[in-house]
Design a protein around this motif. Structure first.
Motif, mmCIF file in Angstrom:
data_model
loop_
_atom_site.group_PDB
_atom_site.id
_atom_site.type_symbol
_atom_site.label_atom_id
_atom_site.label_comp_id
_atom_site.label_asym_id
_atom_site.label_seq_id
_atom_site.Cartn_x
_atom_site.Cartn_y
_atom_site.Cartn_z
ATOM 1 N N ARG A 1 1.006 -1.220 0.035
ATOM 2 C CA ARG A 1 0.110 -0.101 -0.066
ATOM 3 C C ARG A 1 1.036 1.448 0.070
ATOM 4 N N MET A 2 1.855 0.986 0.772
ATOM 5 C CA MET A 2 2.907 2.366 0.729
ATOM 6 C C MET A 2 3.472 2.672 -0.711
ATOM 7 N N GLN A 3 3.680 1.553 -1.343
ATOM 8 C CA GLN A 3 4.368 1.932 -2.466
ATOM 9 C C GLN A 3 3.307 2.354 -3.568
ATOM 10 N N VAL A 4 2.100 2.067 -3.462
ATOM 11 C CA VAL A 4 0.943 2.280 -4.396
ATOM 12 C C VAL A 4 0.170 3.748 -4.141
ATOM 13 N N GLU A 5 -0.076 3.872 -2.912
ATOM 14 C CA GLU A 5 -0.908 5.213 -2.340
ATOM 15 C C GLU A 5 0.037 6.317 -2.264
ATOM 16 N N PRO A 6 0.925 6.402 -1.582
ATOM 17 C CA PRO A 6 1.792 7.896 -1.286
ATOM 18 C C PRO A 6 2.569 8.106 -2.318
ATOM 19 N N LEU A 7 3.471 6.730 -2.644
ATOM 20 C CA LEU A 7 4.671 6.893 -3.302
ATOM 21 C C LEU A 7 4.561 6.752 -4.700
ATOM 22 N N ASP A 8 3.541 6.839 -5.583
ATOM 23 C CA ASP A 8 3.053 6.525 -6.780
ATOM 24 C C ASP A 8 3.138 7.895 -7.561
ATOM 25 N N ARG A 9 3.995 8.884 -7.471
ATOM 26 C CA ARG A 9 4.203 10.009 -7.751
ATOM 27 C C ARG A 9 5.456 10.093 -8.372
ATOM 28 N N PRO A 10 5.810 11.419 -9.214
ATOM 29 C CA PRO A 10 7.161 11.739 -9.540
ATOM 30 C C PRO A 10 8.139 11.490 -8.297
ATOM 31 N N LEU B 1 13.986 14.651 2.610
ATOM 32 C CA LEU B 1 13.113 15.623 3.505
ATOM 33 C C LEU B 1 11.581 15.340 2.911
ATOM 34 N N GLU B 2 11.510 15.578 1.731
ATOM 35 C CA GLU B 2 10.330 15.640 1.109
ATOM 36 C C GLU B 2 9.846 14.424 1.058
ATOM 37 N N LEU B 3 10.357 13.441 0.727
ATOM 38 C CA LEU B 3 9.814 11.999 0.866
ATOM 39 C C LEU B 3 9.525 11.620 2.397
ATOM 40 N N ALA B 4 10.241 11.897 3.163
ATOM 41 C CA ALA B 4 9.880 11.639 4.930
ATOM 42 C C ALA B 4 8.796 12.539 5.335
ATOM 43 N N ASN B 5 8.696 13.480 4.494
ATOM 44 C CA ASN B 5 7.253 14.320 5.086
ATOM 45 C C ASN B 5 6.169 13.756 4.511
ATOM 46 N N ALA B 6 6.070 13.400 3.221
ATOM 47 C CA ALA B 6 5.142 12.625 2.356
ATOM 48 C C ALA B 6 4.793 11.487 3.279
ATOM 49 N N ILE B 7 5.941 10.523 3.561
ATOM 50 C CA ILE B 7 5.540 9.389 4.383
ATOM 51 C C ILE B 7 4.865 9.407 5.708
ATOM 52 N N PHE B 8 5.255 10.458 6.445
ATOM 53 C CA PHE B 8 4.726 11.024 7.681
ATOM 54 C C PHE B 8 3.404 11.297 7.482
ATOM 55 N N GLU B 9 2.958 12.332 6.464
ATOM 56 C CA GLU B 9 1.516 12.824 6.179
ATOM 57 C C GLU B 9 0.589 11.564 6.031
ATOM 58 N N TYR B 10 1.074 10.612 5.057
ATOM 59 C CA TYR B 10 0.442 9.352 4.738
ATOM 60 C C TYR B 10 -0.053 8.708 6.003
#
Length: 74
Positions: A19-28, A34-43
């Motif tokens: 789910r982590m690979q499909v939902e929040p990380l399926d972006r450019p 830091l942007e990636l860490a923030n996106a994971i935290f927000e998810y």
């Protein structure tokens, strides 16, 4: 652990990782870690724990499930 049918099978974490690979990380690509860490935290904190319903806990969100459990004080 490590044999078929173990009680602590890793199917739950494998499902979560997929789910982590499909939902929040399926972006450019992210420009910084830091942007990636923030996106994971927000998810995790905003979507997964507060909004996403899980079949394993009776179609409740993890926050709702925790609120319904009796508190245990050590």
């Amino acid at each position: 652990m490590g044999t078929t049918g173990d009680r602590y099978d890793n199917a739950v974490i494998e499902s979560f990782r997929s789910r982590m690979q499909v939902e929040p990380l399926d972006r450019p690509r992210w420009r910084t870690r830091l942007e990636l860490a923030n996106a994971i935290f927000e998810y995790l904190e905003i979507f997964h724990n507060r909004q996403r319903r899980c079949s394993a806990i009776g179609w409740l969100t993890p926050v709702e499930f925790e609120k319904r459990q009796p508190s245990t004080v050590a």
